[in-house]
Write an enzyme that holds these catalytic residues in place. Structure first.
Site, PDB file in Angstrom:
ATOM      1  N   GLY A 121       0.753  -1.069  -0.073  1.00 38.84           N
ATOM      2  CA  GLY A 121       0.037   0.115   0.110  1.00 38.84           C
ATOM      3  C   GLY A 121       0.840   1.270  -0.162  1.00 38.84           C
ATOM      4  N   SER A 122       0.362   2.318   0.509  1.00 40.63           N
ATOM      5  CA  SER A 122       0.983   3.687   0.401  1.00 40.63           C
ATOM      6  C   SER A 122       2.053   3.660   1.399  1.00 40.63           C
ATOM      7  CB  SER A 122       0.037   4.893   0.580  1.00 40.63           C
ATOM      8  OG  SER A 122      -0.668   4.701   1.642  1.00 40.63           O
ATOM      9  N   ALA A 158       2.552   6.235   3.651  1.00 39.15           N
ATOM     10  CA  ALA A 158       2.050   6.842   4.809  1.00 39.15           C
ATOM     11  C   ALA A 158       1.418   5.783   5.637  1.00 39.15           C
ATOM     12  CB  ALA A 158       0.912   8.014   4.579  1.00 39.15           C
ATOM     13  N   THR A 159       0.585   4.934   5.169  1.00 34.81           N
ATOM     14  CA  THR A 159       0.054   3.755   5.718  1.00 34.81           C
ATOM     15  C   THR A 159       0.949   2.762   6.139  1.00 34.81           C
ATOM     16  OG1 THR A 159      -2.102   4.162   4.353  1.00 34.81           O
ATOM     17  CG2 THR A 159      -2.002   2.187   5.949  1.00 34.81           C
ATOM     18  N   GLY A 160       2.081   2.376   5.382  1.00 29.86           N
ATOM     19  CA  GLY A 160       3.245   1.490   5.611  1.00 29.86           C
ATOM     20  C   GLY A 160       3.926   2.023   6.976  1.00 29.86           C
ATOM     21  N   GLU A 164       5.526  -3.483   1.031  1.00 30.47           N
ATOM     22  CA  GLU A 164       5.751  -3.029  -0.317  1.00 30.47           C
ATOM     23  C   GLU A 164       5.124  -1.739  -0.582  1.00 30.47           C
ATOM     24  OE1 GLU A 164       7.763  -4.264  -2.420  1.00 30.47           O
ATOM     25  OE2 GLU A 164       8.035  -6.484  -1.776  1.00 30.47           O
ATOM     26  N   CYS A 193       2.219  -0.233  -8.541  1.00 36.05           N
ATOM     27  CA  CYS A 193       3.185   0.606  -7.908  1.00 36.05           C
ATOM     28  C   CYS A 193       4.445   0.813  -8.625  1.00 36.05           C
ATOM     29  CB  CYS A 193       3.597  -0.402  -6.766  1.00 36.05           C
ATOM     30  SG  CYS A 193       3.917  -2.373  -7.369  1.00 36.05           S
TER      31      CYS A 193
HETATM   32  P1  NAD Z   1      -3.216   2.240   1.212  1.00 34.37           P
HETATM   33  O1  NAD Z   1      -2.302   2.459   2.012  1.00 34.37           O
HETATM   34  O2  NAD Z   1      -4.440   3.617   1.300  1.00 34.37           O
HETATM   35  O3  NAD Z   1      -4.273   0.933   1.644  1.00 34.37           O
HETATM   36  C1  NAD Z   1      -3.651  -0.244   1.688  1.00 34.37           C
HETATM   37  C2  NAD Z   1      -4.404  -0.954   2.878  1.00 34.37           C
HETATM   38  O4  NAD Z   1      -4.168  -0.423   4.173  1.00 34.37           O
HETATM   39  C3  NAD Z   1      -6.112  -1.134   2.538  1.00 34.37           C
HETATM   40  O5  NAD Z   1      -6.199  -2.459   2.729  1.00 34.37           O
HETATM   41  C4  NAD Z   1      -6.255  -0.240   3.881  1.00 34.37           C
HETATM   42  O6  NAD Z   1      -7.643  -0.488   4.120  1.00 34.37           O
HETATM   43  C5  NAD Z   1      -5.223  -0.556   4.990  1.00 34.37           C
HETATM   44  N1  NAD Z   1      -5.153   0.508   5.613  1.00 34.37           N
HETATM   45  C6  NAD Z   1      -5.752   1.642   5.955  1.00 34.37           C
HETATM   46  N2  NAD Z   1      -5.249   2.334   7.016  1.00 34.37           N
HETATM   47  C7  NAD Z   1      -4.382   1.381   7.862  1.00 34.37           C
HETATM   48  C8  NAD Z   1      -3.739   1.479   9.103  1.00 34.37           C
HETATM   49  N3  NAD Z   1      -3.654   2.762   9.837  1.00 34.37           N
HETATM   50  N4  NAD Z   1      -3.094   0.293   9.335  1.00 34.37           N
HETATM   51  C9  NAD Z   1      -3.095  -0.622   8.623  1.00 34.37           C
HETATM   52  N5  NAD Z   1      -3.869  -0.781   7.368  1.00 34.37           N
HETATM   53  C10 NAD Z   1      -4.516   0.320   6.774  1.00 34.37           C
HETATM   54  O7  NAD Z   1      -2.977   2.110  -0.170  1.00 34.37           O
HETATM   55  P2  NAD Z   1      -3.852   1.938  -1.533  1.00 34.37           P
HETATM   56  O8  NAD Z   1      -4.282   3.124  -1.838  1.00 34.37           O
HETATM   57  O9  NAD Z   1      -4.854   0.686  -1.484  1.00 34.37           O
HETATM   58  O10 NAD Z   1      -2.817   1.541  -2.618  1.00 34.37           O
HETATM   59  C11 NAD Z   1      -2.049   2.449  -3.392  1.00 34.37           C
HETATM   60  C12 NAD Z   1      -0.699   2.413  -3.198  1.00 34.37           C
HETATM   61  O11 NAD Z   1      -0.155   1.033  -2.673  1.00 34.37           O
HETATM   62  C13 NAD Z   1       0.291   3.237  -3.770  1.00 34.37           C
HETATM   63  O12 NAD Z   1       0.890   4.102  -3.225  1.00 34.37           O
HETATM   64  C14 NAD Z   1       0.999   2.104  -4.553  1.00 34.37           C
HETATM   65  O13 NAD Z   1       2.255   2.611  -4.994  1.00 34.37           O
HETATM   66  C15 NAD Z   1       1.178   1.210  -3.452  1.00 34.37           C
HETATM   67  N6  NAD Z   1       1.309   0.003  -3.868  1.00 34.37           N
HETATM   68  C16 NAD Z   1       2.774  -0.667  -3.777  1.00 34.37           C
HETATM   69  C17 NAD Z   1       2.991  -1.934  -4.127  1.00 34.37           C
HETATM   70  C18 NAD Z   1       4.586  -2.387  -4.044  1.00 34.37           C
HETATM   71  O14 NAD Z   1       4.599  -3.595  -4.467  1.00 34.37           O
HETATM   72  N7  NAD Z   1       5.392  -1.747  -3.653  1.00 34.37           N
HETATM   73  C19 NAD Z   1       2.205  -2.561  -4.927  1.00 34.37           C
HETATM   74  C20 NAD Z   1       0.698  -2.037  -5.035  1.00 34.37           C
HETATM   75  C21 NAD Z   1       0.627  -0.790  -4.553  1.00 34.37           C
END
Ligand code: NAD
Length: 468
Positions: free
Chosen positions: A224-225, A227-229, A246, A280
């Site tokens: 995910g993003s 910021a959430t990571g 990731e 990503c």
């Molecule tokens: P996101 O971070 O908004 O959400 C990802 C997941 O985290 C969702 O399931 C969400 O419900 C959950 N989440 C939300 N708040 C949380 C918290 N406080 N603690 C734990 N989990 C929480 O990301 P997104 O908008 O779903 O995806 C887009 C982002 O993901 C982009 O930045 C993209 O580059 C990245 N991405 C990275 C890869 C990689 O392999 N590096 C692959 C795909 C997407």
């Protein structure tokens, strides 16, 4: 309208409240998913913890066979899952869309099933024998994004199972349905509790956060993003969870003076616009040498103009809508800002609903928001450069470090430049092509750890050294 169930301990579970999942192509309801809280999460984790006892005690060959059976199930349901992905995610069935995602999911599942991490003998002499063993961790929590819902679920689940762990997966609230169905299908061949799924709308209750701090989850694999990571890492600290993160990227591509604009246009386009740029490791900034800048822009625009955008169920579509309103607004805002700074060569005006046409903007620089921020949508900024040292410096001038690419007919020169890019994967004359036998991960703020190959598999284990 279908109410999808979660799967906990091998059984379908519906709860009192659920939430709507909409088709981004037309806003219609695709289905409803359970809106779960702490109680359901605890039940899923307990089921996974109980199942771990017998799952982890199986022989390596039995785990391998079980993963192969899961792969066969996914393959048998590919067409059904592809349609569900298109309905909730928006990507087309055709082209590099949902059928392509399913082919990837099957390929990754099959390859991962065949991997193994046998014990290593580190020493065997008169001083003694020393062996390195890899042991499963316990319950793995998987938190997934909305861009490749089934493929990323497979990337998280299969290596966990292969190494003897059990799983609780949480898909994104935007795309939970294909994951709910995927886990249901997996449970047809797995013992109860080995793979569980929980879903929530992220409104009243932060399910991902509760997973990251859960005392009985031993590892989080998160895609995910950034910021959430970071939040996941913070809340995982107390229980010392293993982490694979990731995260986001802002991949740069550098086109050297020796490249052939006509030959590279197709690769540049799909490197940037795969899944509408919601990828990503998509190319998110394109640096082009002054001497061929205009020719590259012309070739890219000519290629892009011919790409049909529409409802993903239409076999003619090769790109669909942006997945959700938040992402659409982010793209629209970045394009509006870029209009005042550069020249829009293609697109630039929002379409109907969540449709945004492929947009290419030249004349931008580092410091402009569209260059510095991850757009994660169908817009590509082009930056002109005259000195390759400057291009390398600008490409590396980012907190992210997921992927990068160099384009040239002179491969030796391209390799030299590639070796100086600060990123986890670097491609020559292509961008974003990942494969199951090559580790994939980010450097700098793009993440921690890798997925795929034996290197990725090892992240689902702890090392135990046995001194005999
Ligand atoms: P996101 O971070 O908004 O959400 C990802 C997941 O985290 C969702 O399931 C969400 O419900 C959950 N989440 C939300 N708040 C949380 C918290 N406080 N603690 C734990 N989990 C929480 O990301 P997104 O908008 O779903 O995806 C887009 C982002 O993901 C982009 O930045 C993209 O580059 C990245 N991405 C990275 C890869 C990689 O392999 N590096 C692959 C795909 C997407």
């Amino acid at each position: 309208m279908k109410h999808y169930a979660a799967i906990i301990d091998g059984k379908p579970l519906r709860v009192g409240s659920d939430f709507t999942v909409c088709n981004p192509a037309n806003g219609e309801t695709v289905g409803r998913a359970p809106n779960m809280g702490q109680g359901e999460l605890d039940a899923a984790v307990s089921a996974a913890k109980a199942a771990f006892v017998s799952w982890s005690a199986q022989s390596d060959a039995a785990l391998q066979a079980a993963c192969a059976a899961v792969t066969a199930k996914i393959e048998a349901h590919s067409a059904e899952l592809a349609e569900l992905i298109t309905l909730e995610q928006g990507k087309p069935l055709n082209g590099m869309g949902s059928r392509w995602e399913m082919r990837g999911a099957v390929a990754w599942a099959g390859y991962t099933s065949g991997l193994s991490l046998p014990p290593k003998v580190l020493q065997d002499n008169e001083q003694g024998r020393v062996e390195l063993h890899r042991k499963p961790l316990g319950v793995v929590g998987s938190i997934a994004p909305w861009n490749f819902p089934v493929m990323i679920a497979v990337w998280h689940i299969l290596p966990a199972l292969r190494t003897g762990n059990t799983v609780v997966i949480k898909p994104s609230p935007y795309t939970p349905l294909s994951t709910l169905r995927l886990v249901e299908i997996m449970n047809e061949v797995l013992p109860a509790g080995v793979v569980n799924v929980v879903t929530g709308d992220d409104q009243a209750f932060n399910l991902g956060g509760a997973m990251s701090s859960h005392p009985d989850i031993r590892k989080i694999v998160f895609t995910g993003s950034c910021a959430t990571g970071q939040k996941v890492m913070q809340s995982a600290a107390e229980t010392m969870k293993r982490l694979t993160l990731e995260l986001g990227g802002n991949d740069a591509a550098i086109v050297l003076a020796e490249a052939d604009p006509e030959k590279i246009a197709e690769g540049l386009f799909w490197g940037a616009f795969l899944n509408n740029g919601q990828t990503c490791a998509a190319m998110k900034r394109l640096y082009v040498h002054d001497s061929i800048h205009d020719a590259v822009c012309d070739a890219l625009v000519a290629y892009a103009k011919a790409i049909p955008v529409g409802n993903g169920l239409d076999e003619a579509s090769l790109l669909g809508p942006v997945q959700n309103r938040m992402q659409f607004d982010k793209v629209a805002g970045l394009v509006a800002d870029a209009k005042g700074r550069g020249k829009v060569l293609l697109g630039g005006e929002p379409g109907e609903g969540l449709f945004f046409p492929p947009t290419i903007v030249s004349g931008l620089r580092n410091g402009d928001a569209l260059v510095d921020e991850e757009q994660f949508g169908p817009v590509l900024p082009i930056i002109r450069y005259s000195d390759v040292e400057e291009a390398i410096r600008l490409a590396n001038d980012s907190p992210n470090g997921l992927g990068g690419s160099v384009w040239s007919s002179d491969k030796a020169m391209a390799r030299q430049v590639a070796s100086r890019l600060e990123c986890g994967s670097v491609w020559i004359n292509k961008h974003g092509a990942i494969q199951p036998n090559a580790p994939f991960g980010g450097v700098k703020t793009s993440g921690i750890g890798v997925e795929f190959s034996e290197e990725g598999l090892a992240e689902y284990t702890d090392i135990q050294v046995v001194f005999v």
